[in-house]
Design a protein around this motif. Sequence first.
Motif, PDB file in Angstrom:
ATOM      1  N   LEU A 247     125.177  56.429   2.700  1.00  0.00           N
ATOM      2  CA  LEU A 247     123.730  56.662   2.645  1.00  0.00           C
ATOM      3  C   LEU A 247     122.973  55.409   2.198  1.00  0.00           C
ATOM      4  O   LEU A 247     121.761  55.343   2.294  1.00  0.00           O
ATOM      5  CB  LEU A 247     123.418  57.845   1.721  1.00  0.00           C
ATOM      6  CG  LEU A 247     123.831  59.207   2.302  1.00  0.00           C
ATOM      7  CD1 LEU A 247     123.710  60.307   1.260  1.00  0.00           C
ATOM      8  CD2 LEU A 247     122.999  59.561   3.537  1.00  0.00           C
TER       9      LEU A 247
ATOM     10  N   ILE B  45     122.197  55.408   8.966  1.00  0.00           N
ATOM     11  CA  ILE B  45     121.217  55.827   9.976  1.00  0.00           C
ATOM     12  C   ILE B  45     119.889  56.037   9.264  1.00  0.00           C
ATOM     13  O   ILE B  45     119.804  56.839   8.333  1.00  0.00           O
ATOM     14  CB  ILE B  45     121.658  57.151  10.640  1.00  0.00           C
ATOM     15  CG1 ILE B  45     123.013  56.965  11.331  1.00  0.00           C
ATOM     16  CG2 ILE B  45     120.601  57.652  11.608  1.00  0.00           C
ATOM     17  CD1 ILE B  45     123.686  58.270  11.724  1.00  0.00           C
ATOM     18  N   PRO B  46     118.846  55.307   9.670  1.00  0.00           N
ATOM     19  CA  PRO B  46     117.583  55.464   8.944  1.00  0.00           C
ATOM     20  C   PRO B  46     117.002  56.870   9.104  1.00  0.00           C
ATOM     21  O   PRO B  46     117.114  57.491  10.152  1.00  0.00           O
ATOM     22  CB  PRO B  46     116.668  54.421   9.580  1.00  0.00           C
ATOM     23  CG  PRO B  46     117.290  54.083  10.888  1.00  0.00           C
ATOM     24  CD  PRO B  46     118.753  54.313  10.745  1.00  0.00           C
ATOM     25  N   ARG B  47     116.391  57.352   8.036  1.00  0.00           N
ATOM     26  CA  ARG B  47     115.812  58.687   8.009  1.00  0.00           C
ATOM     27  C   ARG B  47     114.287  58.578   8.043  1.00  0.00           C
ATOM     28  O   ARG B  47     113.716  57.758   7.323  1.00  0.00           O
ATOM     29  CB  ARG B  47     116.264  59.391   6.723  1.00  0.00           C
ATOM     30  CG  ARG B  47     115.745  60.799   6.607  1.00  0.00           C
ATOM     31  CD  ARG B  47     116.341  61.471   5.400  1.00  0.00           C
ATOM     32  NE  ARG B  47     115.768  60.949   4.159  1.00  0.00           N
ATOM     33  CZ  ARG B  47     115.778  61.610   3.009  1.00  0.00           C
ATOM     34  NH1 ARG B  47     116.366  62.791   2.949  1.00  0.00           N
ATOM     35  NH2 ARG B  47     115.248  61.095   1.939  1.00  0.00           N
ATOM     36  N   TYR B  48     113.641  59.399   8.853  1.00  0.00           N
ATOM     37  CA  TYR B  48     112.185  59.365   8.977  1.00  0.00           C
ATOM     38  C   TYR B  48     111.544  60.639   8.446  1.00  0.00           C
ATOM     39  O   TYR B  48     110.339  60.764   8.440  1.00  0.00           O
ATOM     40  CB  TYR B  48     111.800  59.150  10.441  1.00  0.00           C
ATOM     41  CG  TYR B  48     112.370  57.855  10.991  1.00  0.00           C
ATOM     42  CD1 TYR B  48     111.642  56.684  10.937  1.00  0.00           C
ATOM     43  CD2 TYR B  48     113.654  57.811  11.531  1.00  0.00           C
ATOM     44  CE1 TYR B  48     112.163  55.492  11.415  1.00  0.00           C
ATOM     45  CE2 TYR B  48     114.198  56.628  12.017  1.00  0.00           C
ATOM     46  CZ  TYR B  48     113.438  55.473  11.948  1.00  0.00           C
ATOM     47  OH  TYR B  48     113.964  54.296  12.410  1.00  0.00           O
ATOM     48  N   GLY B  49     112.369  61.615   8.059  1.00  0.00           N
ATOM     49  CA  GLY B  49     111.840  62.890   7.572  1.00  0.00           C
ATOM     50  C   GLY B  49     112.494  63.276   6.268  1.00  0.00           C
ATOM     51  O   GLY B  49     112.724  62.423   5.408  1.00  0.00           O
ATOM     52  N   ASP B  50     112.858  64.556   6.126  1.00  0.00           N
ATOM     53  CA  ASP B  50     113.276  65.060   4.824  1.00  0.00           C
ATOM     54  C   ASP B  50     114.637  65.748   4.773  1.00  0.00           C
ATOM     55  O   ASP B  50     115.055  66.170   3.689  1.00  0.00           O
ATOM     56  CB  ASP B  50     112.222  66.036   4.303  1.00  0.00           C
ATOM     57  CG  ASP B  50     110.881  65.356   4.154  1.00  0.00           C
ATOM     58  OD1 ASP B  50     110.802  64.403   3.369  1.00  0.00           O
ATOM     59  OD2 ASP B  50     109.931  65.741   4.852  1.00  0.00           O
ATOM     60  N   ALA B  51     115.329  65.887   5.902  1.00  0.00           N
ATOM     61  CA  ALA B  51     116.655  66.515   5.831  1.00  0.00           C
ATOM     62  C   ALA B  51     117.545  65.680   4.926  1.00  0.00           C
ATOM     63  O   ALA B  51     117.471  64.458   4.920  1.00  0.00           O
ATOM     64  CB  ALA B  51     117.260  66.637   7.228  1.00  0.00           C
ATOM     65  N   GLU B  52     118.390  66.359   4.151  1.00  0.00           N
ATOM     66  CA  GLU B  52     119.242  65.634   3.198  1.00  0.00           C
ATOM     67  C   GLU B  52     120.317  64.815   3.880  1.00  0.00           C
ATOM     68  O   GLU B  52     120.742  63.774   3.384  1.00  0.00           O
ATOM     69  CB  GLU B  52     119.926  66.635   2.269  1.00  0.00           C
ATOM     70  CG  GLU B  52     119.137  66.878   1.015  1.00  0.00           C
ATOM     71  CD  GLU B  52     119.845  67.868   0.106  1.00  0.00           C
ATOM     72  OE1 GLU B  52     121.084  67.908   0.085  1.00  0.00           O
ATOM     73  OE2 GLU B  52     119.120  68.621  -0.568  1.00  0.00           O
ATOM     74  N   SER B  53     120.803  65.302   4.993  1.00  0.00           N
ATOM     75  CA  SER B  53     121.913  64.633   5.666  1.00  0.00           C
ATOM     76  C   SER B  53     121.946  65.060   7.117  1.00  0.00           C
ATOM     77  O   SER B  53     121.230  65.967   7.539  1.00  0.00           O
ATOM     78  CB  SER B  53     123.225  65.012   4.997  1.00  0.00           C
ATOM     79  OG  SER B  53     123.442  66.410   5.146  1.00  0.00           O
ATOM     80  N   LEU B  54     122.804  64.379   7.883  1.00  0.00           N
ATOM     81  CA  LEU B  54     123.092  64.782   9.248  1.00  0.00           C
ATOM     82  C   LEU B  54     124.525  65.288   9.281  1.00  0.00           C
ATOM     83  O   LEU B  54     125.373  64.824   8.528  1.00  0.00           O
ATOM     84  CB  LEU B  54     122.965  63.583  10.191  1.00  0.00           C
ATOM     85  CG  LEU B  54     121.556  63.067  10.479  1.00  0.00           C
ATOM     86  CD1 LEU B  54     121.619  61.751  11.257  1.00  0.00           C
ATOM     87  CD2 LEU B  54     120.761  64.097  11.284  1.00  0.00           C
ATOM     88  N   ASN B  55     124.810  66.221  10.173  1.00  0.00           N
ATOM     89  CA  ASN B  55     126.186  66.666  10.392  1.00  0.00           C
ATOM     90  C   ASN B  55     127.056  65.466  10.799  1.00  0.00           C
ATOM     91  O   ASN B  55     126.576  64.538  11.454  1.00  0.00           O
ATOM     92  CB  ASN B  55     126.144  67.744  11.488  1.00  0.00           C
ATOM     93  CG  ASN B  55     127.480  67.978  12.137  1.00  0.00           C
ATOM     94  OD1 ASN B  55     127.932  67.192  12.958  1.00  0.00           O
ATOM     95  ND2 ASN B  55     128.132  69.051  11.749  1.00  0.00           N
TER      96      ASN B  55
ATOM     97  N   GLY C  13     129.375  65.050  12.976  1.00  0.00           N
ATOM     98  CA  GLY C  13     129.500  64.822  14.421  1.00  0.00           C
ATOM     99  C   GLY C  13     128.264  64.084  14.935  1.00  0.00           C
ATOM    100  O   GLY C  13     128.355  63.109  15.684  1.00  0.00           O
ATOM    101  N   ILE C  14     127.094  64.551  14.516  1.00  0.00           N
ATOM    102  CA  ILE C  14     125.822  63.921  14.898  1.00  0.00           C
ATOM    103  C   ILE C  14     125.813  62.469  14.440  1.00  0.00           C
ATOM    104  O   ILE C  14     125.462  61.556  15.199  1.00  0.00           O
ATOM    105  CB  ILE C  14     124.637  64.672  14.243  1.00  0.00           C
ATOM    106  CG1 ILE C  14     124.634  66.161  14.624  1.00  0.00           C
ATOM    107  CG2 ILE C  14     123.321  63.991  14.558  1.00  0.00           C
ATOM    108  CD1 ILE C  14     124.054  66.508  15.938  1.00  0.00           C
TER     109      ILE C  14
ATOM    110  N   VAL D   9     125.410  58.968  16.710  1.00  0.00           N
ATOM    111  CA  VAL D   9     124.297  58.018  16.540  1.00  0.00           C
ATOM    112  C   VAL D   9     124.848  56.628  16.195  1.00  0.00           C
ATOM    113  O   VAL D   9     124.379  55.615  16.712  1.00  0.00           O
ATOM    114  CB  VAL D   9     123.314  58.522  15.463  1.00  0.00           C
ATOM    115  CG1 VAL D   9     122.281  57.453  15.135  1.00  0.00           C
ATOM    116  CG2 VAL D   9     122.626  59.805  15.929  1.00  0.00           C
TER     117      VAL D   9
END
Lengths: 248, 248
Positions: A182, A221-231, A233-234, A238
């Motif tokens: 992260l 992977i840069p984050r532009y919103g508020d989800a804590e993480s990505l799965n 596989g996703i 990316v």
Amino acid sequence: MLSKNQLKYIQSLHQKKYRQQHGAFLVEGAKSVQEVLQSDFQTELVVATEGFYKENAHLTDHQRTPVEIASVAELERAGTLESNNAALAVVRTKENRPLLAGPNEIALILDDIRDPGNLGTILRIADWYGVRKILCSETTADVYNPKVISASKGSFTRVNWWYGDITRVLAQATSAVYGAFLDGEDVHSLGFDASGYLVMGNESNGIRPEVGTFVTQRVTIPRYGDAESLNVGIATAVLLDNWRRTIN
Amino acid sequence: MLSKNQLKYIQSLHQKKYRQQHGAFLVEGAKSVQEVLQSDFQTELVVATEGFYKENAHLTDHQRTPVEIASVAELERAGTLESNNAALAVVRTKENRPLLAGPNEIALILDDIRDPGNLGTILRIADWYGVRKILCSETTADVYNPKVISASKGSFTRVNWWYGDITRVLAQATSAVYGAFLDGEDVHSLGFDASGYLVMGNESNGIRPEVGTFVTQRVTIPRYGDAESLNVGIATAVLLDNWRRTIN
């Protein structure tokens, strides 16, 4: 029709213990069975509905694979899928041969990916992005689990894997080792090497510290919103997409 | 302890028909319940184990939400999760308000995404990439399905959606409409506009022709291997990642 012993044998392969004991695993559903029959896997037995057999006899005849004709109800009782109106195959597992990333090659390292659905998805993503080698920690889900095979949508026939102590492999790695964290470098601006390893960590805990010490470049992977993480596989997709973009 | 009527009411919300009739849906598991209690959703009732209630009483007290204490067995009987040792919430659905992409805004359009797991994953991805508006065809899975809510990992509280005739919305769109196709422009070299819509199509059939006619730019994720396709959730993430990369 399946004999009692055949049914018992096939059902035993739902469990890892018996897959290891017999050196065999299950491939289920029309498309996956078609793909495995055209791959370099060795198929012991195909259980098929009459319809599937007639349409695919050229595939089973070609390798002289034994076929048992069964009803849909029998197929579903023998296998793990809720619905299967086509076929299942009993396939020999492969030898656990060591793998290393070659020149101009990207290889994946999975550190404790526990969910079979995630592992199957990762095989499919690897296949899309031309990754042919996956090195798995011993705690990673069993690739021969029917859920993994199903979720891979046939990609298990085109990707190679090895299970073992990934820290020993990493200790000998001569190319770049990227790891998903992260707090790594932004993958939108990073220039990746033409070859190397991408390490993906556990769904909850990420990459273990003893594996992380071998990572030469932490990536994020840069984050532009508020989800804590990505799965996971996703995130794998990316990261591979960014890697391929910068070297092609 | 839950009354018979409460149990029956909660169980009825497993089905879309009753969610629509009652204007309520279920949120399950510790993290999702905590998130919904801190969101602008209105919670009718929380069913919680004593442990969860004690640790989270500040959240339920704050909104004066009624709480029923229940055993783990009761919780699991009432809800849809195989295991739930924390809580579930009965939450009011929101009004189906129309949504449009504003200036410097990306909105998602889902054309017939059928799988609840995929829809939940897409909510989480949207939330990661800062997409706040999702327009769904009427045939897209119900966002209030417990599987969608679960798979979204709390992101359903930060994303807005609308269900209706997406062709009517697209007919009025004044910004770019990107659509995921297998024969579109390579997203690694494409320059995206700062605002617009991204249309994702059905898991098997892609975007319907009547929707496709409104797409102003067909886009494609380049393939480097042999998998036939990527899962729609994976594709959504890779496309949004490329969009964000080119405009930031």
